[in-house]
Write a protein that holds these residues in place. Structure first.
Motif, mmCIF file in Angstrom:
data_model
loop_
_atom_site.group_PDB
_atom_site.id
_atom_site.type_symbol
_atom_site.label_atom_id
_atom_site.label_comp_id
_atom_site.label_asym_id
_atom_site.label_seq_id
_atom_site.Cartn_x
_atom_site.Cartn_y
_atom_site.Cartn_z
ATOM 1 N N SER A 3 -4.268 0.206 6.653
ATOM 2 C CA SER A 3 -3.229 0.687 5.763
ATOM 3 C C SER A 3 -3.646 2.044 5.210
ATOM 4 O O SER A 3 -4.800 2.440 5.289
ATOM 5 N N ASP A 5 -3.769 2.968 2.040
ATOM 6 C CA ASP A 5 -4.388 3.002 0.727
ATOM 7 C C ASP A 5 -5.698 2.226 0.609
ATOM 8 O O ASP A 5 -6.180 2.011 -0.483
ATOM 9 N N THR A 6 -6.286 1.806 1.721
ATOM 10 C CA THR A 6 -7.508 1.028 1.632
ATOM 11 C C THR A 6 -8.289 1.108 2.929
ATOM 12 O O THR A 6 -7.771 1.539 3.940
ATOM 13 N N VAL A 19 -6.891 -9.040 1.935
ATOM 14 C CA VAL A 19 -5.986 -7.927 1.666
ATOM 15 C C VAL A 19 -5.804 -7.692 0.169
ATOM 16 O O VAL A 19 -5.863 -6.557 -0.297
ATOM 17 N N CYS A 20 -5.591 -8.757 -0.587
ATOM 18 C CA CYS A 20 -5.224 -8.644 -1.998
ATOM 19 C C CYS A 20 -6.363 -8.932 -2.973
ATOM 20 O O CYS A 20 -6.274 -8.575 -4.143
ATOM 21 N N CYS A 58 0.754 -9.967 -3.515
ATOM 22 C CA CYS A 58 -0.564 -10.056 -4.149
ATOM 23 C C CYS A 58 -0.491 -10.574 -5.576
ATOM 24 O O CYS A 58 0.526 -10.432 -6.259
ATOM 25 N N ARG A 64 -2.888 -3.691 -5.271
ATOM 26 C CA ARG A 64 -1.828 -3.654 -4.265
ATOM 27 C C ARG A 64 -0.759 -4.669 -4.649
ATOM 28 O O ARG A 64 -1.050 -5.749 -5.136
ATOM 29 N N VAL A 67 1.793 -6.791 1.118
ATOM 30 C CA VAL A 67 1.651 -6.255 2.470
ATOM 31 C C VAL A 67 2.497 -7.100 3.415
ATOM 32 O O VAL A 67 2.519 -8.329 3.303
ATOM 33 N N VAL A 76 2.126 -1.558 3.665
ATOM 34 C CA VAL A 76 1.851 -1.818 2.253
ATOM 35 C C VAL A 76 3.176 -1.754 1.504
ATOM 36 O O VAL A 76 3.936 -0.797 1.639
#
Length: 136
Positions: A3, A5-6, A19-20, A58, A64, A67, A76
């Motif tokens: 993604s 942003d990460t 992910v979260c 999330c 975040r 997703v 995202v």
């Protein structure tokens, strides 16, 4: 795929906690024993696996909001998209009225279609598929 942003890789093997992250255990303690699904569920009939398409909303303290993951991409989600979740479900799972959801042990909402694949060659997803943990 990664993604924007990460640095967490998101693909068909990435679960919601990866992910979260996990929410505050103090607030989750009130619901976890009742409704949350633990990682690593076991099914005696087959191995659980993450569905190809799914949405993660999330937990409240995550940086975040959510997703959406498919076989080809991870998107995202914005605050606005998560706020309009039902519209997002219609867009992301067109034609799928039967959806599964679980609240995982990290406080993340996981949503996926009940059926995946082509008509006549589809496979049923189970609740355990949404939180398979270490299952291959």
């Amino acid at each position: 795929e990664r993604s924007e942003d990460t640095d967490v890789a998101m693909d068909t093997t990435t679960d919601a906690i990866e992910v979260c992250g996990a929410g505050d255990s103090t607030s989750l303690d009130r619901v976890a024993e009742t409704i949350a699904t633990a990682r690593g569920q076991v099914d005696v009939h087959r191995l659980y696996r993450l569905p190809d398409s799914r949405i993660y909303v999330c937990h409240a303290s995550s940086a975040r909001r959510g997703v959406a993951i498919t076989r080809t991409e991870a998107v995202v989600l914005t605050e606005q998209q998560v706020g309009g979740l039902f519209d997002m479900l219609k867009k992301f799972f067109p034609g799928d009225d039967s959806l599964l959801f679980v609240l995982d042990e990290g406080g993340n909402l996981v949503i996926a279609p009940m059926w995946e694949g082509r008509v006549g060659d589809s496979e049923e997803n189970k609740h355990g598929d949404l939180e398979p943990g270490n299952s291959p």
